[in-house]
Scaffold this motif. Structure first.
Motif, PDB file in Angstrom:
ATOM      1  N   ILE A   1     -24.363  17.904  -2.011  1.00 55.29           N
ATOM      2  CA  ILE A   1     -25.345  16.907  -1.564  1.00 55.29           C
ATOM      3  C   ILE A   1     -26.090  17.401  -0.335  1.00 55.29           C
ATOM      4  O   ILE A   1     -27.319  17.247  -0.229  1.00 55.29           O
ATOM      5  CB  ILE A   1     -24.640  15.564  -1.296  1.00 55.29           C
ATOM      6  N   SER A   2     -25.379  17.988   0.623  1.00 56.02           N
ATOM      7  CA  SER A   2     -26.026  18.438   1.854  1.00 56.02           C
ATOM      8  C   SER A   2     -26.956  19.620   1.611  1.00 56.02           C
ATOM      9  O   SER A   2     -27.938  19.801   2.337  1.00 56.02           O
ATOM     10  CB  SER A   2     -24.961  18.816   2.890  1.00 56.02           C
ATOM     11  N   ARG A   3     -26.681  20.420   0.583  1.00 54.68           N
ATOM     12  CA  ARG A   3     -27.480  21.609   0.333  1.00 54.68           C
ATOM     13  C   ARG A   3     -28.657  21.360  -0.610  1.00 54.68           C
ATOM     14  O   ARG A   3     -29.704  22.002  -0.471  1.00 54.68           O
ATOM     15  CB  ARG A   3     -26.607  22.723  -0.257  1.00 54.68           C
ATOM     16  N   LYS A   4     -28.514  20.497  -1.566  1.00 46.34           N
ATOM     17  CA  LYS A   4     -29.504  20.393  -2.633  1.00 46.34           C
ATOM     18  C   LYS A   4     -30.200  19.056  -2.730  1.00 46.34           C
ATOM     19  O   LYS A   4     -31.018  18.858  -3.624  1.00 46.34           O
ATOM     20  CB  LYS A   4     -28.854  20.703  -3.985  1.00 46.34           C
TER      21      LYS A   4
ATOM     22  N   GLY B   1     -23.018  26.034  -4.277  1.00 48.12           N
ATOM     23  CA  GLY B   1     -22.178  26.200  -3.105  1.00 48.12           C
ATOM     24  C   GLY B   1     -22.468  27.508  -2.388  1.00 48.12           C
ATOM     25  O   GLY B   1     -23.401  28.246  -2.739  1.00 48.12           O
ATOM     26  N   PRO B   2     -21.689  27.828  -1.361  1.00 45.10           N
ATOM     27  CA  PRO B   2     -21.901  29.072  -0.616  1.00 45.10           C
ATOM     28  C   PRO B   2     -21.815  30.284  -1.537  1.00 45.10           C
ATOM     29  O   PRO B   2     -20.891  30.423  -2.333  1.00 45.10           O
ATOM     30  CB  PRO B   2     -20.768  29.065   0.424  1.00 45.10           C
ATOM     31  N   GLY B   3     -22.802  31.158  -1.437  1.00 46.51           N
ATOM     32  CA  GLY B   3     -22.825  32.369  -2.240  1.00 46.51           C
ATOM     33  C   GLY B   3     -22.003  33.475  -1.614  1.00 46.51           C
ATOM     34  O   GLY B   3     -21.416  33.343  -0.541  1.00 46.51           O
TER      35      GLY B   3
ATOM     36  N   ILE C   1     -34.707  22.238   2.963  1.00 47.89           N
ATOM     37  CA  ILE C   1     -35.449  23.453   2.614  1.00 47.89           C
ATOM     38  C   ILE C   1     -35.471  23.665   1.104  1.00 47.89           C
ATOM     39  O   ILE C   1     -36.527  23.950   0.520  1.00 47.89           O
ATOM     40  CB  ILE C   1     -34.822  24.680   3.310  1.00 47.89           C
ATOM     41  N   SER C   2     -34.324  23.518   0.459  1.00 42.86           N
ATOM     42  CA  SER C   2     -34.239  23.817  -0.972  1.00 42.86           C
ATOM     43  C   SER C   2     -35.027  22.831  -1.819  1.00 42.86           C
ATOM     44  O   SER C   2     -35.369  23.139  -2.963  1.00 42.86           O
ATOM     45  CB  SER C   2     -32.772  23.825  -1.413  1.00 42.86           C
ATOM     46  N   THR C   3     -35.312  21.644  -1.293  1.00 44.28           N
ATOM     47  CA  THR C   3     -36.124  20.690  -2.036  1.00 44.28           C
ATOM     48  C   THR C   3     -37.583  21.122  -2.092  1.00 44.28           C
ATOM     49  O   THR C   3     -38.295  20.816  -3.047  1.00 44.28           O
ATOM     50  CB  THR C   3     -36.017  19.299  -1.400  1.00 44.28           C
TER      51      THR C   3
ATOM     52  N   VAL D   1     -28.131  29.790  -0.462  1.00 45.02           N
ATOM     53  CA  VAL D   1     -28.496  28.428  -0.859  1.00 45.02           C
ATOM     54  C   VAL D   1     -28.752  27.633   0.417  1.00 45.02           C
ATOM     55  O   VAL D   1     -27.815  27.314   1.155  1.00 45.02           O
ATOM     56  CB  VAL D   1     -27.396  27.767  -1.705  1.00 45.02           C
ATOM     57  N   PHE D   2     -30.010  27.308   0.663  1.00 47.39           N
ATOM     58  CA  PHE D   2     -30.371  26.594   1.873  1.00 47.39           C
ATOM     59  C   PHE D   2     -30.035  25.113   1.733  1.00 47.39           C
ATOM     60  O   PHE D   2     -29.750  24.618   0.634  1.00 47.39           O
ATOM     61  CB  PHE D   2     -31.859  26.776   2.169  1.00 47.39           C
TER      62      PHE D   2
END
Length: 553
Positions: free
Chosen positions: A102-105, A184-186, A276-278, A271-272
């Motif tokens: 949720i926080s990333r995407k 998730g974290p890459g 940012i990723s939106t 993965v920002f």
């Protein structure tokens, strides 16, 4: 009589039985999903967790993340698909992974996460499907996973022996491992120092604060290298076709490579966060789509220029009518292809991007208002584009046509998207907006039949010998260039008017080509004046009136 009564009572009893059972269980399926129990493998939640409203559930997830209380956060998930003895361990892991996704995407839209147990939106407009109705399920976000949309959704569940609560749905919980593996974290992020993984500001990590400018620099650098590389290859090429091709693809290749680097790094290497990723992936896809359309348009232009080149042909000549028509139609086809490519490309981009449906009605309303503003600002441009296509369809002016526009004797040199380029007889260019061009009357000397009559108007004395002038004009017509003249039988001399200064004598000169008619008329006028002076001297009569400038004024 009794049998008849039983026929009516039995159906009524069958209908009333479910209603009676519903009243006994106290579960209204229109307000929540009825379940026998919920998360029986978890201990009782603490006061940190509140699930009475959708907003309380999201706030509890944020609070649990800050306190690192992932076991408590497991109560925010519907773990009914997991055996009771595994729910604590699995729920702890899934809650942590869900918060990361949720926080990333995602970007939480608090306007749709209402702080009401029934999630009724009292501010919704009447044209919305759920306006004024309680809801038992809310869609928070949609993510693409393996080429299919995956929803992050809250459901309102009502256990038999408990109060109704809002939790993340069973389907969402089942998709969390796959979502975490994708977003998730890459591998590269896991290799970063722990200090760079700490929170910086505005929900960003320190590695994002430092990495975003670096990502933009790498993207610009990739585009610059492609630009320089294609330019160098074009200069080194010995074939003109290869040079033109490289120069035409240089722009779209540069933009495409820059956006491709940004998309690859921002979507797969790192993965920002959601802010940012939106925005970054849709912009990158828009850049790729735009560069692809640009490349396709340039390719079509290059092919058409090679197949139908008119650079070495003078389209103003009367025998080039077919090529004038073809050049005009090709120009219209190019404009139609560009418009279609832009519309198709924009439609593909909007259909592939779920940013608008995710950001909710507030963004949609803003986008609608922005569309109106841009549409109002671009109305002249769109009108000119449609008008340029109209010219090509109705053939009112073709490329190469000789016209008289606002007293300018010129020919049509180009018909572009927003303007018509006219070339005056002295070589200067006149740029006219297409809408203004089609709304202003003009003379087209080339339309239909190129041949025309040029009228040479002279003021002669009252006693001028018109028959002598007619004989002189016939002799002049016979001496002019036959390629510039039309049918000699169309040559005429007529007295068209008379006033106190003399009579108006018109000499009709037949011309075969409107492009040379002006020069032919000038030569004929010079020879007529010379012949008139000669006749006046030989016969002792006046041919042209003797008028003082003051009287003429």
């Amino acid at each position: 009589m009794i049998k008849t009564l039983l026929r009516f009572l039995v159906p009524l009893l069958l209908i009333a039985a479910p209603l009676t059972a519903q009243d006994k269980t106290g579960c209204d399926s229109s307000r929540w999903y009825c379940v026998s129990d919920l998360n029986t493998g978890l201990p009782q939640p603490s006061t940190l967790i509140s699930r009475e409203t959708p907003r309380a559930t999201i706030e509890s997830l944020i609070a649990a993340a800050r306190e690192d209380a992932w076991a408590e956060a497991a109560h925010l998930l519907d773990l009914s698909g997991i055996p009771a003895e595994q729910q604590l361990a699995a729920g702890t892991r899934l809650a942590r992974q869900l918060e990361t996704v949720i926080s990333r995407k995602t970007v939480i839209d608090w306007d749709i996460i209402l702080d009401r147990p029934d999630a009724l939106d009292a501010r919704a407009s009447s044209d919305q499907a759920m306006a004024g109705e309680p809801r038992k399920s809310l869609l928070l976000w949609t993510l693409e996973l393996d080429h299919r949309p995956v929803a992050i959704r809250l459901n309102r569940l009502k256990p038999e022996n408990g109060a109704a609560v809002w939790v993340f749905s069973r389907q969402t919980a089942g998709n969390i491992p796959a979502l975490f593996a994708r977003f998730g974290p890459g591998r590269f992020e896991k290799m970063l120092p722990e200090a760079l993984k700490e929170d910086a500001a505005f929900g960003f990590k320190w590695w994002e604060v430092l990495g975003l400018p670096l990502l933009l620099a790498l993207s610009v650098g990739a585009g610059w290298l492609v630009w320089k590389g294609t330019g160098w290859a074009a200069r080194k090429s010995s074939h003109q076709v290869v040079t033109d091709t490289l120069l035409s693809v240089r722009g779209p290749a540069s933009i495409g490579s820059a956006t491709l680097v940004a998309l690859a790094i921002g979507s797969y290497a790192f993965v920002f966060s959601g802010q940012i990723s939106t925005i970054l992936p849709p912009l990158a896809w828009l850049g790729l789509a735009g560069s692809g359309l640009w490349l396709a348009i340039n390719s079509v232009e290059a092919v058409l220029d090679r197949l139908t080149s008119f650079d070495e042909t003078d389209l103003t000549q009367r025998q080039e009518d077919h090529k004038r028509t073809m050049a005009t139609r090709l120009a219209a086809a190019r404009r139609a292809f560009v418009v279609a490519a832009v519309l198709i490309g924009g439609g593909i981009f909007l259909s592939q991007s779920n940013i608008f449906q995710n950001l909710g009605f507030t963004i949609l309303g803003t986008a609608g208002a922005l569309t109106l503003i841009l549409g109002f600002a671009a109305r002249r441009v769109l009108g000119n584009i449609i008008a340029s296509l109209q010219i090509a369809l109705n053939q009112s002016a073709k490329i190469g046509d000789r016209i008289v526009y606002n007293d300018y004797l010129c020919h049509v040199e180009r018909i572009n998207f927003t303007y018509v380029q006219l070339r005056d007889w002295d070589g200067t260019r006149l740029i006219v907006p297409v809408e203004e061009f089609i709304s202003t009357p003009f003379e087209n000397w080339t339309m239909k039949e190129p041949k025309m009559l040029r009228i040479i108007k002279l003021k002669c004395a009252h006693n001028a010998d018109v028959d002598a002038l007619r004989e002189a004009f016939d002799d002049i017509v016979s001496k002019l260039d036959k390629d510039e003249l039309g049918d000699p039988d169309d040559a005429k001399v007529r007295v068209a008017g008379q006033d106190v200064f003399g009579k108006d004598v018109w000499f009709a000169l037949p011309c075969a080509d409107p492009n040379t008619s002006w020069d032919a008329a000038c030569k004929a006028r010079e020879m007529i004046i010379a012949a008139g002076n000669r006749i006046a001297e030989e016969r002792g009569i006046d041919i042209f009136p003797e008028v003082r400038p003051a009287e003429a004024a």
